[in-house]
Enzyme design. Sequence first.
Site, PDB file in Angstrom:
ATOM      1  N   CYS A  90       2.945 -18.336  -3.416  1.00 24.89           N
ATOM      2  CA  CYS A  90       3.703 -17.668  -2.359  1.00 24.89           C
ATOM      3  C   CYS A  90       5.131 -17.490  -2.856  1.00 24.89           C
ATOM      4  O   CYS A  90       5.843 -18.475  -3.061  1.00 24.89           O
ATOM      5  CB  CYS A  90       3.680 -18.486  -1.066  1.00 24.89           C
ATOM      6  SG  CYS A  90       4.607 -17.738   0.291  1.00 24.89           S
ATOM      7  N   HIS A 223      -4.336 -10.083   1.406  1.00 25.47           N
ATOM      8  CA  HIS A 223      -3.165  -9.380   1.915  1.00 25.47           C
ATOM      9  C   HIS A 223      -3.379  -7.867   1.858  1.00 25.47           C
ATOM     10  O   HIS A 223      -4.117  -7.367   1.005  1.00 25.47           O
ATOM     11  CB  HIS A 223      -1.918  -9.712   1.086  1.00 25.47           C
ATOM     12  CG  HIS A 223      -1.480 -11.137   1.172  1.00 25.47           C
ATOM     13  ND1 HIS A 223      -2.257 -12.205   0.772  1.00 25.47           N
ATOM     14  CD2 HIS A 223      -0.312 -11.688   1.607  1.00 25.47           C
ATOM     15  CE1 HIS A 223      -1.593 -13.337   0.960  1.00 25.47           C
ATOM     16  NE2 HIS A 223      -0.411 -13.042   1.460  1.00 25.47           N
ATOM     17  N   ASP A 249       4.817  -9.803   6.936  1.00 25.87           N
ATOM     18  CA  ASP A 249       5.867 -10.455   6.163  1.00 25.87           C
ATOM     19  C   ASP A 249       7.203  -9.771   6.433  1.00 25.87           C
ATOM     20  O   ASP A 249       7.338  -8.557   6.275  1.00 25.87           O
ATOM     21  CB  ASP A 249       5.535 -10.379   4.673  1.00 25.87           C
ATOM     22  CG  ASP A 249       6.289 -11.396   3.842  1.00 25.87           C
ATOM     23  OD1 ASP A 249       7.425 -11.749   4.224  1.00 25.87           O
ATOM     24  OD2 ASP A 249       5.754 -11.837   2.810  1.00 25.87           O
ATOM     25  N   GLY A 254       6.948 -11.826  -2.309  1.00 25.42           N
ATOM     26  CA  GLY A 254       7.077 -12.105  -3.736  1.00 25.42           C
ATOM     27  C   GLY A 254       5.829 -11.831  -4.546  1.00 25.42           C
ATOM     28  O   GLY A 254       5.874 -11.116  -5.558  1.00 25.42           O
ATOM     29  N   THR A 255       4.693 -12.378  -4.114  1.00 31.71           N
ATOM     30  CA  THR A 255       3.455 -12.097  -4.849  1.00 31.71           C
ATOM     31  C   THR A 255       3.055 -10.641  -4.656  1.00 31.71           C
ATOM     32  O   THR A 255       2.479 -10.018  -5.550  1.00 31.71           O
ATOM     33  CB  THR A 255       2.317 -13.037  -4.408  1.00 31.71           C
ATOM     34  OG1 THR A 255       2.081 -12.903  -3.004  1.00 31.71           O
ATOM     35  CG2 THR A 255       2.645 -14.486  -4.732  1.00 31.71           C
TER      36      THR A 255
END
Length: 333
Positions: A90, A223, A249, A254-255
């Site tokens: 994460c 996601h 989000d 980030g990912t």
Amino acid sequence: MARHTFFCIDAHTCGNPVRLVVGGGPLLPNVSMAEKREIFLRDHDWVRRALMFEPRGHDGMSGAILYPSSRNDCDLGILFIEVSGCLPMCGHGAIGAVTAAIEGGLVVPKSKGKLSLEAPAGKIEVEYARSGELVEQVRLFNVPSYLHAQDIELDIPGLGLIKVDVAYGGNYYAVIEPQVNWPGLDGMSANDVLRLSPLVRQAAEAKLAPVHPEDNRIRGVSHVMWTDKPHLERAHGRNAVFYGDKAIDRSPCGTGSSARMAQLVARGRMNVGDTFVHESIIGTTFECRVEGETQVGDKKAIKPSVAGWARVIGHNTIFVSNINPLAHGFQIA
């Protein structure tokens, strides 16, 4: 009365919550973080539910627990917890956790301005910049990221036929760009994201069911990233990322940013050394870079980095008691 006490530092990374558990987390054996993740999910998942779900959390809650690393080349181990489970990696969670840990004096790095984290997805190098006691920026050198599949056709109720790419950046993302049946983010409300994303995720998973070539514990489309042109002049792209059951989000993810860059490089729209400023649904940004090329199994991959900021917003002592009928949390369907 049985009561468990958790000491937490609450923060947010570019708008998305990070609850860092610094006391009260379950003791786990000295094995890799990938193995710790499996043990935690099997034996201690009530901790995640209690800290992430209502009434102590919410549908978008996210957090982390710090552990000693099993690796000699890492300063800390980190386990990510959120409403959807324990993620292999994460990005916003790592940025928030590092900020809280450094500012709170919880770790003394071997090298000033640098840390090495052992995450379930692998080793994450970190560089951070301080101004006095404040951590101004954290840059993560994330796990190798790659494009898993492209131009996958999905028939989505309410949208019709769309094409998606699936890319990996620590988690697997269904990436959607503007097209005939989806004109872009400007015509999409937050409710639309919450309504359509589970359908896209389910369809992408049913068609592909991705498994990491080097670690079969990392699998599944978790996601959905809706992408578009930026609003900010200095940004290169914008997104709305869906995760969990009902979460968007607030950070640029980030990912997800790592997966997006891997997709753009594979499609010939970015190169090694390029910077990619990624804008979130609320207008915050991550400054990302393609640091190099590598391999993931038989797939060409990139070495991504992601930089962002986080702010500590409070210290939180949380009780989980068996006299509370809702001790282990709840979600509204």
